[in-house]
Design a protein around this motif. Structure first.
Motif, PDB file in Angstrom:
ATOM      1  N   ASP A 187       0.846  -1.190   0.000  1.00 17.38           N
ATOM      2  CA  ASP A 187       0.000   0.000   0.000  1.00 17.38           C
ATOM      3  C   ASP A 187       0.881   1.240   0.000  1.00 17.38           C
ATOM      4  O   ASP A 187       1.834   1.329   0.780  1.00 17.38           O
ATOM      5  CB  ASP A 187      -0.872  -0.038   1.258  1.00 17.38           C
ATOM      6  CG  ASP A 187      -1.960   1.023   1.264  1.00 17.38           C
ATOM      7  OD1 ASP A 187      -1.838   2.035   0.534  1.00 17.38           O
ATOM      8  OD2 ASP A 187      -2.931   0.845   2.013  1.00 17.38           O
ATOM      9  N   VAL A 188       0.581   2.166  -0.887  1.00 15.32           N
ATOM     10  CA  VAL A 188       1.376   3.394  -0.892  1.00 15.32           C
ATOM     11  C   VAL A 188       0.468   4.632  -0.847  1.00 15.32           C
ATOM     12  O   VAL A 188       0.799   5.694  -1.367  1.00 15.32           O
ATOM     13  CB  VAL A 188       2.403   3.372  -2.049  1.00 15.32           C
ATOM     14  CG1 VAL A 188       1.722   3.411  -3.391  1.00 15.32           C
ATOM     15  CG2 VAL A 188       3.469   4.434  -1.894  1.00 15.32           C
ATOM     16  N   GLY A 189      -0.685   4.450  -0.185  1.00 12.83           N
ATOM     17  CA  GLY A 189      -1.545   5.598   0.087  1.00 12.83           C
ATOM     18  C   GLY A 189      -2.479   5.951  -1.049  1.00 12.83           C
ATOM     19  O   GLY A 189      -2.953   5.067  -1.776  1.00 12.83           O
ATOM     20  N   GLY A 190      -2.739   7.234  -1.193  1.00 19.52           N
ATOM     21  CA  GLY A 190      -3.765   7.701  -2.112  1.00 19.52           C
ATOM     22  C   GLY A 190      -3.238   8.092  -3.478  1.00 19.52           C
ATOM     23  O   GLY A 190      -2.037   8.000  -3.770  1.00 19.52           O
ATOM     24  N   ASP A 192      -2.697  10.829  -4.730  1.00 19.71           N
ATOM     25  CA  ASP A 192      -1.689  11.892  -4.747  1.00 19.71           C
ATOM     26  C   ASP A 192      -0.259  11.348  -4.706  1.00 19.71           C
ATOM     27  O   ASP A 192       0.697  12.103  -4.928  1.00 19.71           O
ATOM     28  CB  ASP A 192      -1.879  12.839  -3.555  1.00 19.71           C
ATOM     29  CG  ASP A 192      -3.062  13.767  -3.753  1.00 19.71           C
ATOM     30  OD1 ASP A 192      -3.567  13.848  -4.887  1.00 19.71           O
ATOM     31  OD2 ASP A 192      -3.481  14.397  -2.769  1.00 19.71           O
ATOM     32  N   ASN A 193      -0.103  10.076  -4.392  1.00 18.27           N
ATOM     33  CA  ASN A 193       1.238   9.479  -4.361  1.00 18.27           C
ATOM     34  C   ASN A 193       1.587   8.754  -5.664  1.00 18.27           C
ATOM     35  O   ASN A 193       2.578   8.018  -5.722  1.00 18.27           O
ATOM     36  CB  ASN A 193       1.350   8.521  -3.178  1.00 18.27           C
ATOM     37  CG  ASN A 193       1.258   9.261  -1.853  1.00 18.27           C
ATOM     38  OD1 ASN A 193       1.643  10.421  -1.755  1.00 18.27           O
ATOM     39  ND2 ASN A 193       0.721   8.616  -0.834  1.00 18.27           N
ATOM     40  N   GLU A 196       5.322   9.325  -7.865  1.00 20.43           N
ATOM     41  CA  GLU A 196       6.545   8.645  -7.431  1.00 20.43           C
ATOM     42  C   GLU A 196       6.522   7.161  -7.821  1.00 20.43           C
ATOM     43  O   GLU A 196       7.579   6.580  -8.099  1.00 20.43           O
ATOM     44  CB  GLU A 196       6.734   8.800  -5.922  1.00 20.43           C
ATOM     45  CG  GLU A 196       7.219  10.170  -5.483  1.00 20.43           C
ATOM     46  CD  GLU A 196       6.118  11.216  -5.374  1.00 20.43           C
ATOM     47  OE1 GLU A 196       4.927  10.849  -5.493  1.00 20.43           O
ATOM     48  OE2 GLU A 196       6.444  12.401  -5.184  1.00 20.43           O
TER      49      GLU A 196
ATOM     50  N   ASP B 109       2.641  16.417   2.438  1.00 18.56           N
ATOM     51  CA  ASP B 109       1.276  16.883   2.654  1.00 18.56           C
ATOM     52  C   ASP B 109       0.505  15.762   3.343  1.00 18.56           C
ATOM     53  O   ASP B 109       1.102  14.774   3.781  1.00 18.56           O
ATOM     54  CB  ASP B 109       0.625  17.337   1.341  1.00 18.56           C
ATOM     55  CG  ASP B 109       0.487  16.225   0.319  1.00 18.56           C
ATOM     56  OD1 ASP B 109       0.493  15.034   0.714  1.00 18.56           O
ATOM     57  OD2 ASP B 109       0.384  16.531  -0.879  1.00 18.56           O
ATOM     58  N   GLU B 110      -0.813  15.904   3.423  1.00 16.45           N
ATOM     59  CA  GLU B 110      -1.581  14.916   4.204  1.00 16.45           C
ATOM     60  C   GLU B 110      -1.529  13.522   3.579  1.00 16.45           C
ATOM     61  O   GLU B 110      -1.745  12.523   4.256  1.00 16.45           O
ATOM     62  CB  GLU B 110      -3.022  15.387   4.401  1.00 16.45           C
ATOM     63  CG  GLU B 110      -3.863  15.497   3.142  1.00 16.45           C
ATOM     64  CD  GLU B 110      -3.591  16.778   2.346  1.00 16.45           C
ATOM     65  OE1 GLU B 110      -4.195  16.933   1.288  1.00 16.45           O
ATOM     66  OE2 GLU B 110      -2.734  17.614   2.772  1.00 16.45           O
ATOM     67  N   SER B 111      -1.210  13.444   2.282  1.00 12.37           N
ATOM     68  CA  SER B 111      -1.180  12.125   1.634  1.00 12.37           C
ATOM     69  C   SER B 111       0.178  11.438   1.762  1.00 12.37           C
ATOM     70  O   SER B 111       0.290  10.251   1.469  1.00 12.37           O
ATOM     71  CB  SER B 111      -1.558  12.248   0.156  1.00 12.37           C
ATOM     72  OG  SER B 111      -0.598  13.017  -0.524  1.00 12.37           O
ATOM     73  N   GLY B 112       1.192  12.163   2.175  1.00 10.23           N
ATOM     74  CA  GLY B 112       2.500  11.529   2.328  1.00 10.23           C
ATOM     75  C   GLY B 112       3.619  12.441   1.879  1.00 10.23           C
ATOM     76  O   GLY B 112       3.463  13.658   1.814  1.00 10.23           O
ATOM     77  N   PHE B 113       4.738  11.822   1.559  1.00 10.66           N
ATOM     78  CA  PHE B 113       5.904  12.571   1.096  1.00 10.66           C
ATOM     79  C   PHE B 113       5.935  12.575  -0.431  1.00 10.66           C
ATOM     80  O   PHE B 113       5.528  11.599  -1.064  1.00 10.66           O
ATOM     81  CB  PHE B 113       7.188  11.946   1.653  1.00 10.66           C
ATOM     82  CG  PHE B 113       7.398  12.240   3.118  1.00 10.66           C
ATOM     83  CD1 PHE B 113       8.235  13.263   3.526  1.00 10.66           C
ATOM     84  CD2 PHE B 113       6.727  11.508   4.083  1.00 10.66           C
ATOM     85  CE1 PHE B 113       8.416  13.541   4.868  1.00 10.66           C
ATOM     86  CE2 PHE B 113       6.901  11.780   5.442  1.00 10.66           C
ATOM     87  CZ  PHE B 113       7.754  12.794   5.827  1.00 10.66           C
ATOM     88  N   HIS B 114       6.437  13.653  -0.971  1.00 12.36           N
ATOM     89  CA  HIS B 114       6.512  13.795  -2.419  1.00 12.36           C
ATOM     90  C   HIS B 114       7.867  14.350  -2.817  1.00 12.36           C
ATOM     91  O   HIS B 114       8.482  15.101  -2.065  1.00 12.36           O
ATOM     92  CB  HIS B 114       5.424  14.746  -2.919  1.00 12.36           C
ATOM     93  CG  HIS B 114       4.057  14.311  -2.515  1.00 12.36           C
ATOM     94  ND1 HIS B 114       3.407  13.273  -3.121  1.00 12.36           N
ATOM     95  CD2 HIS B 114       3.248  14.730  -1.512  1.00 12.36           C
ATOM     96  CE1 HIS B 114       2.236  13.086  -2.533  1.00 12.36           C
ATOM     97  NE2 HIS B 114       2.116  13.956  -1.544  1.00 12.36           N
ATOM     98  N   ASN B 206       6.841   6.589   2.085  1.00 13.87           N
ATOM     99  CA  ASN B 206       5.404   6.319   2.011  1.00 13.87           C
ATOM    100  C   ASN B 206       5.097   4.839   2.198  1.00 13.87           C
ATOM    101  O   ASN B 206       4.128   4.477   2.866  1.00 13.87           O
ATOM    102  CB  ASN B 206       4.836   6.819   0.678  1.00 13.87           C
ATOM    103  CG  ASN B 206       4.855   8.331   0.559  1.00 13.87           C
ATOM    104  OD1 ASN B 206       4.916   9.045   1.561  1.00 13.87           O
ATOM    105  ND2 ASN B 206       4.821   8.835  -0.665  1.00 13.87           N
ATOM    106  N   GLU B 210       2.743   3.238   5.260  1.00 17.92           N
ATOM    107  CA  GLU B 210       1.450   2.621   4.958  1.00 17.92           C
ATOM    108  C   GLU B 210       1.400   1.122   5.225  1.00 17.92           C
ATOM    109  O   GLU B 210       0.325   0.527   5.147  1.00 17.92           O
ATOM    110  CB  GLU B 210       1.090   2.870   3.478  1.00 17.92           C
ATOM    111  CG  GLU B 210       0.973   4.332   3.085  1.00 17.92           C
ATOM    112  CD  GLU B 210      -0.302   5.008   3.619  1.00 17.92           C
ATOM    113  OE1 GLU B 210      -1.215   4.282   4.041  1.00 17.92           O
ATOM    114  OE2 GLU B 210      -0.354   6.246   3.622  1.00 17.92           O
TER     115      GLU B 210
END
Lengths: 222, 222
Positions: A187-190, A192-193, A196, B109-114, B206, B210
């Motif tokens: 899982d790597v979140g939403g 918006d990720n 990467e 941000d709230e979704s993680g690192f970018h 990330n 997760e």
């Protein structure tokens, strides 16, 4: 579960179809813009699996017909066809269908392959912008070497990074990925990720280009 | 070989210093903007290595003094200090010094690192723009978990991706990386391929955020 692989005649579509055909009993539908090509490839996959003792039926359809019949629709098409493909199947989808994007946009110059980030932020975000609002989109299967996946003699330990804003849909895709032997979903979140994740694919190609003896590379986080 | 680790008091600097101290006989110099802090940390690293039976001398200096004495200068500083650091040591460098950038720019941000891609194309390109033209720059050691690297009880099988436009300098860094037990350097071409390498770091974070039980992650291409 009924899985439609749109662009299932292409290389990553072939790999996923063969692996799910070999490792699971899910119903597999190969989609293509050309239904005849879809049927031909579906027959090839059946023959390949039968040669390894797996008797299964794989059907070929025009993309929107394949999507119409599926619980999960994998958009195994080139990035530049992604939006068109989603739009062409939009009226066949409902909130029970999970859309999956493995698509990556790349450009190439003399130094190698590069991630071609769309203005929307990622290729997955392009697909998300084209789909009906009620249909969940999950990103997965980006960083897998199609040739290695399609070669059923090859064993591997690869990770696939899974992202999306709908947790139930993501969970469905995580489970489907985990059913492929040697593939570990992470899982790597939403959504918006996504960028990467998508940008690992040109990196895999560059590593394979620059290092002798390395090819058909996947990635493992450890 | 004499290796200066600028920002060697920080987490990735600590990890690299301890690993080279443990696995090699290279002369290690810890740099910091504050020479007293550099000396304190250098003593700590010596003590840590001595506790494991490795008697070695590690010296601490202000950054430009450390760079002045080194064959290889690792810019183990935060991305937002990278250009300042390169400019502050520029007159101590000559064409025999290899500059190494492990720096990555990230935003959260709230979704993680970018990955926070600079207008120059990559963080390494920023450093390349600030250095004297005759000094080669190599990118390496971006995707390593500092905590895991600094924990000498931890064994690992991690890759580090190495890029740069000067093949001799790149070869020097590849050799230095290969001397760390468990670390495999992989060539990933020239400076133009930096962004895809740097953007793996937020992804590692990330994935660790997760997925239960995953932390201090590196990456392996296979």
């Amino acid at each position: 579960m009924r899985i439609a692989l749109l662009g299932g005649t292409g290389d990553i579509g072939a790999g996923l179809t063969l692996r799910w055909g070999f490792d699971t009993t899910h119903e597999l539908l190969v989609g293509s813009r050309d239904p005849e090509k879809a049927r031909t490839k579906a027959d090839e996959y059946e023959t390949e699996l039968a040669s390894r003792g797996v008797e299964t039926t794989i059907k070929g359809f025009e993309n929107s017909m394949a999507a119409d019949r599926a619980d999960v629709v994998v958009l195994a098409v080139p990035a530049y066809h992604l939006v068109d493909t989603v739009e062409s199947i939009a009226d066949r989808l409902d909130g029970d269908t999970v859309l999956v994007s493995p698509a990556v946009g790349m450009k190439r110059d003399e130094s190698g392959f590069h991630y071609n980030r769309p203005g929307a932020g990622s290729v997955a975000a392009l697909a998300a912008g084209a789909k009906p609002a009620t249909v969940p989109l999950v990103g997965a299967f980006h960083n897998l070497p199609a040739g290695g996946l399609a070669d059923l003699d090859r064993t591997f330990e690869w990770d696939t990074l899974v992202f999306g804003d709908d947790e139930d849909a993501k969970s469905t895709v995580v489970d489907l990925a985990a059913e492929i032997d040697g593939l570990r979903p992470l899982d790597v979140g939403g959504l918006d990720n996504a960028a990467e994740v998508e940008s690992v694919t040109p990196l895999l190609i560059n590593v394979a280009r620059e290092n002798d003896g390395m090819h058909d590379l996947g990635v493992r986080f450890q």
